[in-house]
Design an enzyme around this catalytic site. Structure first.
Site, PDB file in Angstrom:
ATOM      1  CG  ASP A 107       5.849  -3.066  -7.254  1.00  0.00           C
ATOM      2  OD1 ASP A 107       6.141  -3.525  -8.381  1.00  0.00           O
ATOM      3  OD2 ASP A 107       4.953  -2.208  -7.095  1.00  0.00           O
ATOM      4  CG  HIS A 122      11.194   6.840  -7.978  1.00  0.00           C
ATOM      5  ND1 HIS A 122       9.837   7.054  -8.141  1.00  0.00           N
ATOM      6  CD2 HIS A 122      11.811   7.933  -8.488  1.00  0.00           C
ATOM      7  CE1 HIS A 122       9.650   8.230  -8.724  1.00  0.00           C
ATOM      8  NE2 HIS A 122      10.830   8.778  -8.944  1.00  0.00           N
TER       9      HIS A 122
END
Length: 284
Positions: A107, A122
Protein backbone atom coordinates in the site's frame (compact mmCIF):
# COMPACT_ATOMS: atom_id res chain seq x y z
CA UNK A 1 11.65 0.94 33.76
CA UNK A 2 8.53 -0.24 31.91
CA UNK A 3 8.71 -1.14 28.22
CA UNK A 4 7.03 2.02 26.91
CA UNK A 5 9.38 4.24 28.92
CA UNK A 6 12.33 2.23 27.66
CA UNK A 7 11.17 2.63 24.08
CA UNK A 8 10.78 6.37 24.64
CA UNK A 9 14.31 6.54 26.02
CA UNK A 10 15.69 4.61 23.05
CA UNK A 11 13.97 6.96 20.57
CA UNK A 12 15.12 10.06 22.47
CA UNK A 13 18.74 8.92 22.44
CA UNK A 14 18.88 7.57 18.88
CA UNK A 15 20.24 9.53 15.93
CA UNK A 16 19.66 7.11 13.03
CA UNK A 17 16.45 5.11 13.42
CA UNK A 18 15.29 2.75 10.69
CA UNK A 19 11.80 1.27 10.78
CA UNK A 20 11.16 -2.15 9.26
CA UNK A 21 7.45 -2.91 9.01
CA UNK A 22 5.00 -5.54 7.86
CA UNK A 23 1.28 -6.08 7.40
CA UNK A 24 0.49 -5.33 11.06
CA UNK A 25 1.28 -1.65 10.44
CA UNK A 26 -1.65 -1.31 8.03
CA UNK A 27 -4.26 -3.46 9.77
CA UNK A 28 -5.36 -0.45 11.83
CA UNK A 29 -6.18 1.24 8.51
CA UNK A 30 -8.56 -1.57 7.62
CA UNK A 31 -6.18 -3.55 5.42
CA UNK A 32 -6.09 -7.21 6.51
CA UNK A 33 -2.81 -9.00 7.13
CA UNK A 34 -1.97 -12.31 5.52
CA UNK A 35 -1.39 -15.00 8.14
CA UNK A 36 -3.65 -14.25 11.10
CA UNK A 37 -6.97 -16.04 11.63
CA UNK A 38 -8.74 -13.28 9.67
CA UNK A 39 -5.90 -12.77 7.20
CA UNK A 40 -5.95 -13.02 3.42
CA UNK A 41 -4.36 -16.46 3.38
CA UNK A 42 -7.12 -17.88 5.59
CA UNK A 43 -9.98 -16.74 3.39
CA UNK A 44 -12.52 -19.41 2.56
CA UNK A 45 -12.80 -19.25 -1.20
CA UNK A 46 -15.25 -20.94 -3.50
CA UNK A 47 -12.41 -21.71 -5.87
CA UNK A 48 -10.07 -24.52 -6.82
CA UNK A 49 -7.04 -22.42 -5.82
CA UNK A 50 -5.64 -21.34 -2.47
CA UNK A 51 -5.04 -17.62 -1.74
CA UNK A 52 -1.28 -18.20 -2.01
CA UNK A 53 -1.72 -19.74 -5.45
CA UNK A 54 -3.91 -16.86 -6.56
CA UNK A 55 -1.11 -14.31 -5.96
CA UNK A 56 1.56 -16.34 -7.76
CA UNK A 57 3.27 -15.66 -11.07
CA UNK A 58 1.92 -18.96 -12.39
CA UNK A 59 -1.64 -17.81 -11.71
CA UNK A 60 -0.96 -14.48 -13.42
CA UNK A 61 0.38 -16.30 -16.49
CA UNK A 62 -2.06 -19.22 -16.76
CA UNK A 63 -5.24 -17.95 -15.10
CA UNK A 64 -5.12 -14.14 -15.39
CA UNK A 65 -8.84 -13.61 -14.91
CA UNK A 66 -8.80 -15.39 -11.53
CA UNK A 67 -5.59 -13.60 -10.59
CA UNK A 68 -6.92 -10.11 -11.29
CA UNK A 69 -10.24 -10.81 -9.61
CA UNK A 70 -8.53 -11.88 -6.38
CA UNK A 71 -5.93 -9.12 -6.57
CA UNK A 72 -8.51 -6.33 -6.92
CA UNK A 73 -10.79 -7.73 -4.20
CA UNK A 74 -8.22 -8.61 -1.53
CA UNK A 75 -4.95 -6.74 -2.13
CA UNK A 76 -6.06 -3.28 -3.23
CA UNK A 77 -7.63 -0.82 -0.77
CA UNK A 78 -7.88 2.57 -2.50
CA UNK A 79 -9.90 4.17 0.31
CA UNK A 80 -7.53 3.24 3.16
CA UNK A 81 -6.02 6.12 5.13
CA UNK A 82 -2.81 6.35 7.16
CA UNK A 83 -3.18 5.50 10.84
CA UNK A 84 -1.32 6.82 13.88
CA UNK A 85 1.70 4.59 13.27
CA UNK A 86 2.22 5.91 9.73
CA UNK A 87 1.89 9.52 10.91
CA UNK A 88 4.20 9.07 13.88
CA UNK A 89 6.94 7.56 11.71
CA UNK A 90 6.57 10.38 9.17
CA UNK A 91 7.03 12.91 11.95
CA UNK A 92 10.14 11.13 13.21
CA UNK A 93 11.59 11.37 9.71
CA UNK A 94 10.69 15.04 9.33
CA UNK A 95 12.51 15.87 12.53
CA UNK A 96 15.69 14.04 11.63
CA UNK A 97 15.32 11.02 13.89
CA UNK A 98 14.32 8.39 11.34
CA UNK A 99 16.30 7.85 8.14
CA UNK A 100 14.18 5.26 6.34
CA UNK A 101 11.00 3.22 6.38
CA UNK A 102 11.48 -0.27 4.98
CA UNK A 103 8.18 -2.00 4.36
CA UNK A 104 6.92 -5.35 3.15
CA UNK A 105 3.53 -3.75 2.43
CA UNK A 106 2.36 -2.81 -1.04
CA UNK A 107 0.00 0.00 0.00
CA UNK A 108 0.96 3.68 -0.11
CA UNK A 109 0.02 4.69 3.42
CA UNK A 110 3.53 5.65 4.52
CA UNK A 111 3.83 8.04 1.59
CA UNK A 112 0.34 9.42 2.22
CA UNK A 113 1.35 10.13 5.81
CA UNK A 114 4.34 12.16 4.63
CA UNK A 115 7.28 9.73 4.74
CA UNK A 116 9.81 10.43 1.98
CA UNK A 117 12.41 7.66 2.13
CA UNK A 118 10.19 4.58 1.83
CA UNK A 119 11.78 1.36 0.54
CA UNK A 120 9.08 -1.05 -0.61
CA UNK A 121 10.50 -4.55 -0.71
CA UNK A 122 7.51 -6.10 -2.46
CA UNK A 123 6.57 -3.29 -4.81
CA UNK A 124 3.50 -1.07 -4.76
CA UNK A 125 -0.11 -1.13 -5.92
CA UNK A 126 0.28 2.45 -7.14
CA UNK A 127 2.49 1.41 -10.04
CA UNK A 128 1.30 -0.81 -12.88
CA UNK A 129 3.15 -1.45 -16.12
CA UNK A 130 2.09 -2.55 -19.59
CA UNK A 131 4.16 -5.65 -20.34
CA UNK A 132 4.26 -4.77 -24.04
CA UNK A 133 5.04 -1.05 -24.34
CA UNK A 134 6.13 -0.27 -20.76
CA UNK A 135 3.59 2.52 -20.16
CA UNK A 136 2.98 3.16 -16.46
CA UNK A 137 -0.42 3.51 -14.79
CA UNK A 138 -1.09 4.63 -11.24
CA UNK A 139 -3.68 2.88 -9.09
CA UNK A 140 -6.52 5.22 -10.02
CA UNK A 141 -6.01 4.73 -13.76
CA UNK A 142 -5.46 0.99 -13.32
CA UNK A 143 -8.76 0.57 -11.46
CA UNK A 144 -10.56 2.73 -14.02
CA UNK A 145 -9.42 0.38 -16.79
CA UNK A 146 -10.46 -2.61 -14.67
CA UNK A 147 -14.02 -1.29 -14.53
CA UNK A 148 -14.58 -2.23 -18.16
CA UNK A 149 -12.55 -5.44 -18.44
CA UNK A 150 -11.63 -8.31 -16.15
CA UNK A 151 -8.04 -8.42 -17.45
CA UNK A 152 -6.69 -4.84 -17.78
CA UNK A 153 -5.19 -3.97 -21.16
CA UNK A 154 -3.15 -0.93 -22.13
CA UNK A 155 -5.19 1.59 -24.18
CA UNK A 156 -2.03 2.41 -26.15
CA UNK A 157 -1.01 -1.05 -27.40
CA UNK A 158 -3.49 -3.56 -25.92
CA UNK A 159 -0.79 -5.24 -23.84
CA UNK A 160 -1.70 -6.62 -20.41
CA UNK A 161 -1.11 -4.23 -17.51
CA UNK A 162 0.70 -5.99 -14.67
CA UNK A 163 0.84 -4.61 -11.11
CA UNK A 164 4.37 -3.76 -9.99
CA UNK A 165 4.16 -6.00 -6.93
CA UNK A 166 6.25 -9.05 -6.14
CA UNK A 167 4.19 -12.20 -6.59
CA UNK A 168 5.00 -15.67 -5.35
CA UNK A 169 7.70 -17.21 -7.59
CA UNK A 170 9.07 -13.75 -8.43
CA UNK A 171 12.32 -12.20 -7.21
CA UNK A 172 12.06 -8.91 -5.27
CA UNK A 173 13.78 -5.86 -6.74
CA UNK A 174 17.52 -6.26 -5.91
CA UNK A 175 18.19 -2.51 -5.96
CA UNK A 176 15.58 -1.91 -3.26
CA UNK A 177 17.13 -4.68 -1.16
CA UNK A 178 20.59 -3.15 -1.52
CA UNK A 179 19.26 0.21 -0.34
CA UNK A 180 17.51 -1.47 2.60
CA UNK A 181 20.70 -3.27 3.62
CA UNK A 182 22.62 -0.01 3.45
CA UNK A 183 20.08 1.83 5.64
CA UNK A 184 19.90 -0.96 8.24
CA UNK A 185 23.67 -1.38 8.44
CA UNK A 186 24.10 2.34 9.26
CA UNK A 187 21.26 2.59 11.81
CA UNK A 188 21.88 2.91 15.54
CA UNK A 189 18.31 1.74 16.24
CA UNK A 190 16.17 -0.66 14.23
CA UNK A 191 12.47 -0.76 15.13
CA UNK A 192 10.67 -3.78 13.68
CA UNK A 193 6.89 -3.47 13.72
CA UNK A 194 3.85 -5.45 12.64
CA UNK A 195 5.69 -8.42 11.19
CA UNK A 196 6.22 -12.01 12.30
CA UNK A 197 9.59 -12.10 10.49
CA UNK A 198 8.86 -15.34 8.65
CA UNK A 199 8.74 -14.02 5.07
CA UNK A 200 12.07 -14.42 3.32
CA UNK A 201 14.20 -12.91 1.94
CA UNK A 202 12.78 -9.80 3.66
CA UNK A 203 13.20 -11.22 7.17
CA UNK A 204 16.91 -11.81 6.56
CA UNK A 205 17.51 -8.05 6.46
CA UNK A 206 17.66 -7.79 10.26
CA UNK A 207 20.95 -9.71 10.21
CA UNK A 208 22.62 -6.66 8.67
CA UNK A 209 21.88 -4.54 11.74
CA UNK A 210 25.03 -3.59 13.63
CA UNK A 211 23.67 -0.85 15.87
CA UNK A 212 22.81 -0.59 19.54
CA UNK A 213 19.03 -1.00 19.88
CA UNK A 214 16.96 -3.71 18.23
CA UNK A 215 13.25 -3.26 19.03
CA UNK A 216 10.40 -5.57 18.04
CA UNK A 217 6.74 -4.51 18.26
CA UNK A 218 4.23 -7.16 17.19
CA UNK A 219 0.90 -8.40 18.50
CA UNK A 220 2.04 -12.00 18.68
CA UNK A 221 5.33 -13.50 19.80
CA UNK A 222 7.97 -14.27 17.18
CA UNK A 223 11.02 -16.51 16.99
CA UNK A 224 13.19 -13.39 17.22
CA UNK A 225 11.85 -12.19 20.59
CA UNK A 226 14.82 -13.56 22.52
CA UNK A 227 17.34 -11.89 20.24
CA UNK A 228 16.16 -8.28 20.52
CA UNK A 229 16.80 -5.62 23.16
CA UNK A 230 13.12 -4.87 23.59
CA UNK A 231 10.02 -6.85 22.58
CA UNK A 232 6.52 -5.39 22.98
CA UNK A 233 3.46 -7.50 22.16
CA UNK A 234 0.85 -4.90 21.23
CA UNK A 235 -0.39 -3.32 18.03
CA UNK A 236 2.13 -0.81 16.80
CA UNK A 237 -0.34 2.06 16.60
CA UNK A 238 -1.34 1.61 20.24
CA UNK A 239 2.31 1.50 21.29
CA UNK A 240 3.14 4.72 19.44
CA UNK A 241 0.14 6.47 20.99
CA UNK A 242 1.74 5.91 24.39
CA UNK A 243 4.89 7.74 23.31
CA UNK A 244 4.04 11.25 24.40
CA UNK A 245 6.95 13.19 22.97
CA UNK A 246 10.29 13.11 21.28
CA UNK A 247 12.97 15.77 21.48
CA UNK A 248 16.22 16.98 19.97
CA UNK A 249 18.91 19.42 21.02
CA UNK A 250 19.72 22.59 19.09
CA UNK A 251 22.74 24.18 20.77
CA UNK A 252 21.82 24.92 24.37
CA UNK A 253 18.12 24.52 23.68
CA UNK A 254 15.77 21.57 23.53
CA UNK A 255 12.97 21.32 20.99
CA UNK A 256 10.11 19.28 22.40
CA UNK A 257 7.37 17.82 20.27
CA UNK A 258 4.25 16.82 22.17
CA UNK A 259 2.15 14.37 20.18
CA UNK A 260 -1.52 13.85 21.00
CA UNK A 261 -4.58 12.32 19.39
CA UNK A 262 -7.52 14.74 19.30
CA UNK A 263 -10.71 13.60 17.59
CA UNK A 264 -8.77 10.96 15.63
CA UNK A 265 -6.33 13.59 14.34
CA UNK A 266 -2.62 13.72 15.08
CA UNK A 267 -1.70 17.02 16.78
CA UNK A 268 1.89 18.21 17.14
CA UNK A 269 2.76 20.88 19.74
CA UNK A 270 6.27 22.34 19.59
CA UNK A 271 8.09 23.95 22.55
CA UNK A 272 11.60 25.46 22.60
CA UNK A 273 13.08 25.57 26.10
CA UNK A 274 16.58 26.34 27.35
CA UNK A 275 18.12 23.15 28.75
CA UNK A 276 19.50 22.93 32.27
CA UNK A 277 23.03 21.78 32.99
CA UNK A 278 22.06 18.16 32.43
CA UNK A 279 19.88 18.88 29.41
CA UNK A 280 17.11 17.01 31.21
CA UNK A 281 14.02 19.14 30.76
CA UNK A 282 11.34 16.67 29.80
CA UNK A 283 9.89 13.65 31.54
CA UNK A 284 6.98 11.45 30.48
Amino acid sequence: MDKISLLQKIIDESKRIVFFGGAGVSTESGIPDFRSANGVYNLKLDRNFSPEELVSHTMYEKHPEEFYDFYKKHLVYPNAKPNFAHKYLARLEQDGKLTAVITQNIDCLHEMAGSKNVLKLHGTVDSNTCVRCGKKYNLEKFLKICESESIPHCPECNGIIKPDVTLYEEVPDPDTFRKAINEISKADTLIIGGTSLIVYPAASLIHYFQGKNLVLINKSKTEQDNFVNLAIHESIGEVFKKLKAFRMRIGSFRVIFLIKMENDNLKIYTFIIKADSRGDIYKN
